[in-house]
Design a protein around this motif. Structure first.
Motif, mmCIF file in Angstrom:
data_model
loop_
_atom_site.group_PDB
_atom_site.id
_atom_site.type_symbol
_atom_site.label_atom_id
_atom_site.label_comp_id
_atom_site.label_asym_id
_atom_site.label_seq_id
_atom_site.Cartn_x
_atom_site.Cartn_y
_atom_site.Cartn_z
ATOM 1 N N ARG A 1 -30.308 113.228 93.962
ATOM 2 C CA ARG A 1 -29.409 113.268 95.122
ATOM 3 C C ARG A 1 -30.193 113.344 96.423
ATOM 4 O O ARG A 1 -29.829 112.720 97.417
ATOM 5 C CB ARG A 1 -28.428 114.437 94.997
ATOM 6 C CG ARG A 1 -27.336 114.123 93.968
ATOM 7 C CD ARG A 1 -26.479 115.300 93.665
ATOM 8 N NE ARG A 1 -25.574 115.638 94.763
ATOM 9 C CZ ARG A 1 -24.761 116.689 94.731
ATOM 10 N NH1 ARG A 1 -24.744 117.485 93.678
ATOM 11 N NH2 ARG A 1 -23.965 116.935 95.748
ATOM 12 N N LEU A 2 -31.276 114.120 96.400
ATOM 13 C CA LEU A 2 -32.130 114.186 97.593
ATOM 14 C C LEU A 2 -32.719 112.801 97.875
ATOM 15 O O LEU A 2 -32.775 112.353 99.027
ATOM 16 C CB LEU A 2 -33.263 115.196 97.377
ATOM 17 C CG LEU A 2 -34.357 115.213 98.460
ATOM 18 C CD1 LEU A 2 -33.807 115.694 99.799
ATOM 19 C CD2 LEU A 2 -35.539 116.095 98.058
ATOM 20 N N GLU A 3 -33.154 112.119 96.825
ATOM 21 C CA GLU A 3 -33.781 110.803 97.012
ATOM 22 C C GLU A 3 -32.806 109.805 97.623
ATOM 23 O O GLU A 3 -33.162 109.022 98.513
ATOM 24 C CB GLU A 3 -34.321 110.301 95.666
ATOM 25 C CG GLU A 3 -35.515 111.129 95.200
ATOM 26 C CD GLU A 3 -35.968 110.857 93.765
ATOM 27 O OE1 GLU A 3 -37.065 111.299 93.406
ATOM 28 O OE2 GLU A 3 -35.216 110.212 93.000
ATOM 29 N N ILE A 4 -31.572 109.861 97.174
ATOM 30 C CA ILE A 4 -30.561 108.937 97.703
ATOM 31 C C ILE A 4 -30.241 109.265 99.162
ATOM 32 O O ILE A 4 -30.206 108.388 100.037
ATOM 33 C CB ILE A 4 -29.272 108.984 96.837
ATOM 34 C CG1 ILE A 4 -29.559 108.373 95.461
ATOM 35 C CG2 ILE A 4 -28.118 108.271 97.528
ATOM 36 C CD1 ILE A 4 -28.466 108.588 94.444
ATOM 37 N N ASN B 1 -32.868 104.346 106.061
ATOM 38 C CA ASN B 1 -32.647 102.916 105.863
ATOM 39 C C ASN B 1 -33.517 102.248 104.823
ATOM 40 O O ASN B 1 -33.961 101.109 105.023
ATOM 41 C CB ASN B 1 -32.887 102.182 107.184
ATOM 42 C CG ASN B 1 -31.578 101.916 107.871
ATOM 43 O OD1 ASN B 1 -30.579 101.653 107.189
ATOM 44 N ND2 ASN B 1 -31.567 101.997 109.190
ATOM 45 N N PHE B 2 -33.821 102.954 103.763
ATOM 46 C CA PHE B 2 -34.544 102.356 102.636
ATOM 47 C C PHE B 2 -33.635 102.387 101.421
ATOM 48 O O PHE B 2 -32.825 103.295 101.274
ATOM 49 C CB PHE B 2 -35.819 103.156 102.316
ATOM 50 C CG PHE B 2 -37.009 102.788 103.151
ATOM 51 C CD1 PHE B 2 -37.958 101.891 102.672
ATOM 52 C CD2 PHE B 2 -37.185 103.340 104.412
ATOM 53 C CE1 PHE B 2 -39.066 101.556 103.437
ATOM 54 C CE2 PHE B 2 -38.290 103.005 105.181
ATOM 55 C CZ PHE B 2 -39.228 102.105 104.687
ATOM 56 N N PRO B 3 -33.783 101.425 100.537
ATOM 57 C CA PRO B 3 -32.936 101.460 99.350
ATOM 58 C C PRO B 3 -33.386 102.479 98.295
ATOM 59 O O PRO B 3 -32.574 102.952 97.512
ATOM 60 C CB PRO B 3 -33.029 100.042 98.789
ATOM 61 C CG PRO B 3 -34.274 99.452 99.364
ATOM 62 C CD PRO B 3 -34.533 100.157 100.654
ATOM 63 N N TYR B 4 -34.689 102.822 98.285
ATOM 64 C CA TYR B 4 -35.187 103.676 97.200
ATOM 65 C C TYR B 4 -36.079 104.798 97.708
ATOM 66 O O TYR B 4 -36.860 104.598 98.641
ATOM 67 C CB TYR B 4 -35.992 102.842 96.194
ATOM 68 C CG TYR B 4 -35.249 101.633 95.718
ATOM 69 C CD1 TYR B 4 -34.136 101.766 94.879
ATOM 70 C CD2 TYR B 4 -35.630 100.361 96.136
ATOM 71 C CE1 TYR B 4 -33.424 100.653 94.471
ATOM 72 C CE2 TYR B 4 -34.920 99.243 95.723
ATOM 73 C CZ TYR B 4 -33.820 99.391 94.900
ATOM 74 O OH TYR B 4 -33.116 98.307 94.501
ATOM 75 N N GLY B 5 -35.959 105.944 97.048
ATOM 76 C CA GLY B 5 -36.804 107.081 97.402
ATOM 77 C C GLY B 5 -37.300 107.803 96.166
ATOM 78 O O GLY B 5 -36.623 107.824 95.128
ATOM 79 N N GLY C 1 -42.892 115.973 99.321
ATOM 80 C CA GLY C 1 -43.193 114.726 99.997
ATOM 81 C C GLY C 1 -42.245 113.658 99.478
ATOM 82 O O GLY C 1 -41.769 113.737 98.346
ATOM 83 N N MET C 2 -41.937 112.696 100.320
ATOM 84 C CA MET C 2 -40.998 111.644 99.907
ATOM 85 C C MET C 2 -41.635 110.286 100.143
ATOM 86 O O MET C 2 -42.211 110.041 101.207
ATOM 87 C CB MET C 2 -39.722 111.777 100.728
ATOM 88 C CG MET C 2 -38.614 110.818 100.374
ATOM 89 S SD MET C 2 -37.903 111.057 98.720
ATOM 90 C CE MET C 2 -36.980 112.561 98.928
ATOM 91 N N LEU C 3 -41.554 109.436 99.126
ATOM 92 C CA LEU C 3 -42.027 108.056 99.266
ATOM 93 C C LEU C 3 -40.802 107.150 99.263
ATOM 94 O O LEU C 3 -39.988 107.211 98.342
ATOM 95 C CB LEU C 3 -42.949 107.692 98.089
ATOM 96 C CG LEU C 3 -43.433 106.241 98.035
ATOM 97 C CD1 LEU C 3 -44.391 105.928 99.175
ATOM 98 C CD2 LEU C 3 -44.107 105.949 96.692
#
Ligand SMILES: *Cc1c(COP(=O)(O)O)cnc(C)c1O
Length: 417
Positions: free
Chosen positions: A45-48, A55-59, A200-202
């Protein structure tokens, strides 16, 4: 002490004269709530939520921003490949590149600005550059359009990974700066605009690349035992407490008097990554990340407001520090002095805890001797730049106190400021 007494004039709301350099971006309430209201799917849920805001489709969520960078380099199959980063940046970026089996190439900044200008970028980039990591430092945007031109002309096809660790939400006219990049990574660790204690988030644009990095992470990164959650919670409490005004003052005092904490400042002798780089974050971190993300706009708005106040007040005194070709989001408030250590010491006497940026001139560090001395502007930034307190909850009278103290110090010590 004497100076502080002489200068400090209590104001109507009577805030104490001691101003910490930063505060934990999360509240105790958020930290406890993250501990007691965990849900199993906090991470996806955090990634979404995170990817949609930027504005990225994936995390993909990691323990550190550098973990995401490392995993990405591995999955891209890079080996001995040239990755271009600023010379003045967070050294963990360089370390992750080197330890993934690749080569860093540094770009110097301009003498009067910490960001790498498009002209500087152009003089270091070449067709052997396979990845470029544009890095807006302290929340000051880079000149995106001209960056893009330089990259397309000199290294077409290079992977563009935006280092958003300090750039949370920088815009060019209407677009987020990261909108045109292949990927971006963020830091959610100590000292970042929002924090999940460690994190960290990619963010990625390409679906199959995302799936490969996710598979790599799920395969190569191990899941910690449930005790880790408690450890993170305790660390999170410590981080929160360490920047309460009096505790922060106590540590600052101790450090200044005894040098006790110097070992924490010292750089390791060779590039390394923390042992938990390849560990999955706990649910507690993901949950806290979501709570923080929900307040991102509010936190950024507050920082912008404080930074504009600083700018206006310094401007009234005839001082301006750094230009910006856009709207900065000020992860920090950087300013230049003539001698960093002495300036921080002088401000301390007024109760102002200015910060040593953890950014370094990487070429001057152990492990990068080949580059040593070739990046004069980065070396100068590292010696002269300090950051003034800016945190959620600071008031206008805090800002007044800082600016007033800064000016007093400058008048008394023109050779330091
Ligand atoms: C903090 C930071 C990083 C690294 O983030 P980690 O999560 O600590 O790996 C990278 N680049 C910059 C500019 C940073 O400030």
């Amino acid at each position: 002490m004497a100076h502080r007494k002489a200068y400090y004039e209590p104001e109507k709301n009577g805030h104490p004269p001691v101003i910490p350099k930063t505060k934990s971006p999360y509240s105790l309430k958020e930290l406890f709530s993250a501990l007691f209201h965990q849900d199993a799917d906090s991470e996806p849920r955090l990634e979404i939520q995170f990817s949609s805001i930027f504005n990225f489709p994936y995390g993909l969520f990691f323990n550190y921003g550098r973990s995401g960078l490392y995993a990405l380099l591995k999955v891209l199959g890079y080996e001995g490949v040239e990755v271009l980063i600023p010379a003045y940046t967070c050294v963990v970026v360089a370390n992750a590149i080197v330890l993934s089996g690749n080569n860093v190439k540094f770009a110097d900044n301009e003498p009067d600005h910490f960001n790498v200008s498009p002209e500087m970028l152009a003089s270091y980039i070449s067709s052997s550059t396979k990845m470029v990591i544009p890095t807006p430092l302290f929340g000051y945007p880079i000149d995106w359009k001209r960056y893009e031109n330089v990259i397309f002309q000199k290294a077409p096809g290079a992977f563009i990974l935006y280092d958003d660790a300090q750039g949370y939400g920088l815009y060019d006219q209407d677009d987020l700066q990261s909108t045109h990049t292949d990927g971006a990574f963020f830091g959610l660790g100590e000292g970042k605009v929002i924090s999940s204690i460690y994190g960290g988030m990619l963010l990625l644009r390409d679906r199959s690349l995302y799936e490969e990095v996710k598979a790599y992470r799920d395969r190569e990164f191990h899941t910690p035992n449930s005790f880790k959650c408690v450890k993170r919670f305790i660390y999170g409490l410590g981080y929160w407490a360490a920047y309460r005004t009096l505790v922060a003052y106590f540590f600052d005092y101790l450090n200044n008097k005894t040098g006790l904490l110097d070992s924490l400042k010292n750089d390791r002798s060779s590039p390394s990554l923390p042992v938990d780089t390849k560990e999955r974050p706990t649910n507690l971190q993901a949950r806290l990340g979501r709570l923080q993300l929900g307040r991102l706009e509010e936190i950024m708005e507050e920082r912008r407001r404080l930074a504009r106040l600083y700018e206006r007040k310094f401007h009234e005194k005839g001082i301006s520090f750094f230009s910006s070709n856009g709207k900065p989001s000020n992860s920090h408030f950087p300013c230049l002095t003539k001698d960093r250590d002495l300036a921080i010491g002088a401000l301390r006497r007024y109760g102002i805890m200015a910060g040593y940026p953890f950014l370094k001139a990487c070429p001057d560090l152990p492990g990068y001797e080949d580059y040593s001395g070739k990046y004069p502007n980065a070396s100068l930034m590292a010696k002269k730049l300090i950051t003034l307190p800016i945190w959620h909850g600071m008031t206008e009278s805090h800002v007044n106190h800082v600016v007033h103290s800064f000016m007093r110090c400058k008048d008394k010590n023109p050779d330091i400021f």
